[in-house]
Design a protein around this motif. Structure first.
Motif, PDB file in Angstrom:
ATOM      1  N   ARG A  37       0.803  -1.230   0.000  1.00  0.00           N
ATOM      2  CA  ARG A  37       0.000   0.000   0.000  1.00  0.00           C
ATOM      3  C   ARG A  37       0.834   1.277   0.000  1.00  0.00           C
ATOM      4  O   ARG A  37       0.364   2.320  -0.424  1.00  0.00           O
ATOM      5  CB  ARG A  37      -0.990  -0.024   1.151  1.00  0.00           C
ATOM      6  N   ARG A  38       2.073   1.191   0.448  1.00  0.00           N
ATOM      7  CA  ARG A  38       2.917   2.399   0.442  1.00  0.00           C
ATOM      8  C   ARG A  38       3.578   2.572  -0.928  1.00  0.00           C
ATOM      9  O   ARG A  38       3.733   1.594  -1.658  1.00  0.00           O
ATOM     10  CB  ARG A  38       4.028   2.273   1.465  1.00  0.00           C
ATOM     11  N   ARG A 122      15.997  -0.688   9.570  1.00  0.00           N
ATOM     12  CA  ARG A 122      14.850  -1.404   9.028  1.00  0.00           C
ATOM     13  C   ARG A 122      14.571  -1.055   7.555  1.00  0.00           C
ATOM     14  O   ARG A 122      14.322  -1.912   6.728  1.00  0.00           O
ATOM     15  CB  ARG A 122      13.624  -1.062   9.879  1.00  0.00           C
ATOM     16  N   GLY A 332      11.976 -10.623  16.447  1.00  0.00           N
ATOM     17  CA  GLY A 332      10.773 -10.376  15.628  1.00  0.00           C
ATOM     18  C   GLY A 332      11.040 -10.634  14.152  1.00  0.00           C
ATOM     19  O   GLY A 332      10.319 -11.392  13.489  1.00  0.00           O
TER      20      GLY A 332
HETATM   21  N1  LIG Z   1      12.028  -3.098  15.428  1.00  0.00           N
HETATM   22  C1  LIG Z   1      10.752  -2.777  15.397  1.00  0.00           C
HETATM   23  O1  LIG Z   1      10.329  -1.954  16.131  1.00  0.00           O
HETATM   24  C2  LIG Z   1       9.833  -3.413  14.386  1.00  0.00           C
HETATM   25  C3  LIG Z   1      10.253  -4.506  13.758  1.00  0.00           C
HETATM   26  N2  LIG Z   1       9.444  -5.123  12.862  1.00  0.00           N
HETATM   27  C4  LIG Z   1       9.940  -6.301  12.318  1.00  0.00           C
HETATM   28  O2  LIG Z   1       9.850  -6.387  10.910  1.00  0.00           O
HETATM   29  C5  LIG Z   1       9.612  -7.715  10.603  1.00  0.00           C
HETATM   30  C6  LIG Z   1       8.867  -8.025   9.337  1.00  0.00           C
HETATM   31  O3  LIG Z   1       7.642  -7.450   9.308  1.00  0.00           O
HETATM   32  P1  LIG Z   1       6.551  -7.847   8.195  1.00  0.00           P
HETATM   33  O4  LIG Z   1       5.778  -8.999   8.710  1.00  0.00           O
HETATM   34  O5  LIG Z   1       7.144  -7.913   6.822  1.00  0.00           O
HETATM   35  O6  LIG Z   1       5.618  -6.599   8.316  1.00  0.00           O
HETATM   36  P2  LIG Z   1       5.907  -5.079   7.930  1.00  0.00           P
HETATM   37  O7  LIG Z   1       5.029  -4.274   8.813  1.00  0.00           O
HETATM   38  O8  LIG Z   1       7.341  -4.781   7.891  1.00  0.00           O
HETATM   39  O9  LIG Z   1       5.398  -5.022   6.401  1.00  0.00           O
HETATM   40  C7  LIG Z   1       4.061  -5.084   6.041  1.00  0.00           C
HETATM   41  C8  LIG Z   1       3.840  -4.198   4.840  1.00  0.00           C
HETATM   42  O10 LIG Z   1       2.514  -4.414   4.349  1.00  0.00           O
HETATM   43  C9  LIG Z   1       1.908  -3.159   4.138  1.00  0.00           C
HETATM   44  N3  LIG Z   1       0.454  -3.290   4.222  1.00  0.00           N
HETATM   45  C10 LIG Z   1      -0.321  -3.260   5.326  1.00  0.00           C
HETATM   46  N4  LIG Z   1      -1.634  -3.415   4.998  1.00  0.00           N
HETATM   47  C11 LIG Z   1      -1.674  -3.542   3.649  1.00  0.00           C
HETATM   48  C12 LIG Z   1      -2.727  -3.712   2.728  1.00  0.00           C
HETATM   49  N5  LIG Z   1      -3.984  -3.781   3.131  1.00  0.00           N
HETATM   50  N6  LIG Z   1      -2.434  -3.801   1.415  1.00  0.00           N
HETATM   51  C13 LIG Z   1      -1.131  -3.743   0.989  1.00  0.00           C
HETATM   52  N7  LIG Z   1      -0.110  -3.549   1.822  1.00  0.00           N
HETATM   53  C14 LIG Z   1      -0.351  -3.473   3.147  1.00  0.00           C
HETATM   54  C15 LIG Z   1       2.461  -2.341   5.277  1.00  0.00           C
HETATM   55  O11 LIG Z   1       2.234  -0.961   5.071  1.00  0.00           O
HETATM   56  P3  LIG Z   1       2.023  -0.057   6.431  1.00  0.00           P
HETATM   57  O12 LIG Z   1       3.328  -0.080   7.124  1.00  0.00           O
HETATM   58  O13 LIG Z   1       1.618   1.261   5.889  1.00  0.00           O
HETATM   59  O14 LIG Z   1       0.946  -0.719   7.241  1.00  0.00           O
HETATM   60  C16 LIG Z   1       3.926  -2.725   5.235  1.00  0.00           C
HETATM   61  O15 LIG Z   1       4.636  -2.010   4.286  1.00  0.00           O
HETATM   62  C17 LIG Z   1       8.906  -8.245  11.801  1.00  0.00           C
HETATM   63  O16 LIG Z   1       9.524  -9.379  12.171  1.00  0.00           O
HETATM   64  C18 LIG Z   1       9.067  -7.287  12.871  1.00  0.00           C
HETATM   65  O17 LIG Z   1       9.643  -7.800  14.046  1.00  0.00           O
HETATM   66  C19 LIG Z   1       8.203  -4.677  12.546  1.00  0.00           C
HETATM   67  C20 LIG Z   1       7.722  -3.556  13.166  1.00  0.00           C
HETATM   68  C21 LIG Z   1       8.504  -2.808  14.132  1.00  0.00           C
END
Ligand SMILES: NC(=O)C1=CN([C@@H]2O[C@H](COP(=O)(O)OP(=O)(O)OC[C@H]3O[C@@H](n4cnc5c(N)ncnc54)[C@H](OP(=O)(O)O)[C@@H]3O)[C@@H](O)[C@H]2O)C=CC1
Ligand SMILES: Nc1ccccc1C(=O)C[C@H](N)C(=O)O
Length: 497
Positions: A37-38, A122, A332
């Motif tokens: 979505r981004r 990240r 994570g």
């Molecule tokens: N160190 C920290 O604080 C953090 C670490 N992580 C780590 O990152 C790792 C991997 O994360 P991952 O599971 O890939 O998740 P992520 O949150 O990194 O990626 C998910 C992606 O999907 C997008 N998305 C969400 N909803 C939709 C939708 N409806 N349609 C299309 N795209 C969408 C999100 O956009 P959007 O972001 O706009 O929702 C984001 O870019 C995790 O293991 C976690 O531990 C994750 C978060 C914080």
């Protein structure tokens, strides 16, 4: 059997998990479409924060990620070149450096053989994985496309192009929800399956504080803290951590109860607080910088979510969509990447089993069977690591600064040294098998099992460590009883003289 070229997988979310999943499916012969979505994050952040191109603007989205053996093994199973690029852009951490209140520090190594965690920004990690996915044949990526709903029976996704507002329906044979903590796919799964779901917010929040690079005596940029360590300031009610970046900056994060942040926002509160609890950081960063960072950077919450099962029919959730955990074990990302490795092995086994028999696309039951197996085999491990991550919060706030932790760690490592057979493992076997069929009999510290032994499932590591800890406690109790016995014996000896 080799799947037909028409076999179509859709992946929702182009975060680390979405990108790696897409690459793993292509290896199995699928055609993959990825919806994110981004907009493409590489257009403004590609290669920022690397050694060559230091970061211009602080990202305000997450603390650095720590890549350890589980994550590395999962990426290596799919693309060795990506592992090399990731490690090139990461800073290896040998251990944590504990900063005591009296100004003393203590280095606590993560592994007696020098195995490391790798600290990486990240956005940079995501950009590297996106690069690799985008250059893989049979993956097409659509940015600014938001998945709005999923129809499990018709096997279609409803997607909206957020730039043009155009809406489309996309059909699939397999759908992977890698859409993060607020997963849309999980929401639809919850509406149509009897999914057990829980979410727990910690009373602690965190705020990031950027530590700029310094300048050494010859005028060259340098780290302001030792870059070989993850730095921890355990202060019981709250804790500060700092992780290095390749561009010689650090990202610090203050984890504290909401009430502490509320107090810190009142005028004049910041300086006395830092003077009392983090005088070294106050000296390094200065009051003005700290004030700016704490006021401008958002307060983020910490959440643990657990779900079960993770699928319905041909739709499954992986990564943060399936399990969010607090960041204190640095697992994570590793666990999320391991999800991909596990699913990929199960899919491959089913494809091989069906070889020459049915075609997988006429056989959605076969895909559904794989996903049944995935949910079943993965659940205990995911619960175990979510719980371990919570426990590590207490350790980082308090435990690591206590004598009992240090003594237990010492005994743990002696027993490890005496009983171990081999410290390093060959990850290449992990492309074929999920984990070793049996837990190793040798004594292995919990931290090593979790971070550096991807062949040991999290739940097995947790149970084995509980047994080991009981033994150390009994040993400690035995020593204590002997000590008390000796004391009374000595007193009796003296009085009878
Ligand atoms: N160190 C920290 O604080 C953090 C670490 N992580 C780590 O990152 C790792 C991997 O994360 P991952 O599971 O890939 O998740 P992520 O949150 O990194 O990626 C998910 C992606 O999907 C997008 N998305 C969400 N909803 C939709 C939708 N409806 N349609 C299309 N795209 C969408 C999100 O956009 P959007 O972001 O706009 O929702 C984001 O870019 C995790 O293991 C976690 O531990 C994750 C978060 C914080
Ligand atoms: N990545 C993190 C982010 C925030 C807080 C801690 C970490 C850790 O990785 C801690 C490490 N596992 C430790 O036990 O020292």
């Amino acid at each position: 059997m080799k799947p037909q070229p028409a076999l179509k997988a859709v992946v929702v979310g182009a975060g680390p998990v979405g990108c790696l999943t897409a690459m793993s499916l292509v290896q199995l012969g699928w055609h993959v479409t990825l919806y994110e979505r981004r907009p493409d994050l590489r257009s403004n952040s590609l290669h920022t924060n690397s050694e060559e191109h230091p970061r211009q603007h602080p990202r305000q989205r997450s603390i650095n990620l720590t890549l350890s053996s589980r994550g590395i093994a999962a990426v290596q199973a799919i693309n060795q070149g990506v592992v090399e690029r990731l490690l090139h852009n990461a800073v290896p951490l040998q251990g944590r450096l504990v900063h005591f209140l009296n100004g003393n520090t203590q280095s606590q190594r993560y592994d007696r053989h020098g195995q490391c965690l790798h600290s990486i920004d990240r956005g940079l990690l995501n950009a590297i994985l996106l690069d690799a996915a985008a250059s893989t044949k049979n993956i097409s990526i659509h940015f600014s496309h938001k998945v709005e709903s999923v129809d499990f029976d018709r096997r279609t996704l409803h997607v909206r192009n957020t730039a043009s507002s155009q809406e489309i329906d996309v059909d699939f044979d397999l759908c992977i929800g890698a859409d993060g903590s607020h997963s849309v796919i999980r929401r639809f799964l919850m509406q149509t399956t009897q999914m057990e779901y829980s979410q727990h917010y910690l009373s602690h929040e965190y705020v990031e504080i950027r530590m700029p690079r310094g300048v050494d005596t010859s005028g060259q940029p340098t780290f302001l803290l030792d870059p070989d360590h993850l730095h921890v300031w355990p202060r019981e009610e709250f804790t500060m951590v700092a992780l290095p970046n390749k561009d010689k900056t650090f990202i610090c994060a203050l984890f504290a109860p909401k009430t502490v942040f509320d107090v810190l926002q009142s005028p004049g509160a910041l300086s006395p607080f830092f003077k009392k609890f983090f005088p070294d950081l106050l000296l390094l960063l200065g009051e003005k910088h700290l004030e700016r960072e704490l006021q401008n950077n958002p307060r983020s919450h910490l959440i643990t979510t657990k779900a079960n099962p993770y699928h319905k029919g041909c739709v499954v959730i992986l990564g943060d969509a399936a399990h969010s955990m607090v960041p204190f074990y640095g697992q994570g990302l590793n666990c999320a990447l391991e999800d991909v490795r596990v699913l990929s092995i199960l899919l491959r086994k089913e494809q091989e089993r069906l070889s020459g028999a049915h075609e997988l696309d006429h056989n959605s039951a076969a895909i559904s069977r794989v996903l049944d197996r995935y949910s079943e085999s993965r659940h205990n491990d995911l619960v175990a690591i979510c719980d371990l991550a919570m426990e590590n919060h207490l350790k980082l706030r308090h435990g690591v600064a206590t004598w009992s932790y240090m003594i237990k760690g010492f005994i743990d490592n002696i027993l490890y040294a005496i009983s171990e057979k081999s410290a390093f493992m060959d990850y290449s076997t992990l492309t074929q098998i999920i984990s070793s069929p049996k837990a190793p009999s040798a004594w292995i510290p919990l931290y090593t099992m979790v971070s550096f032994r991807p062949d040991i499932p999290y739940s097995v590591a947790k149970k084995k460590a509980e047994r080991q800890e009981r033994l150390i406690d009994r040993f400690g109790m035995g020593l204590g009883i002997l000590g008390v016995g000796y004391f009374f014996w000595a007193v009796l000896q003296r009085s009878s003289m």
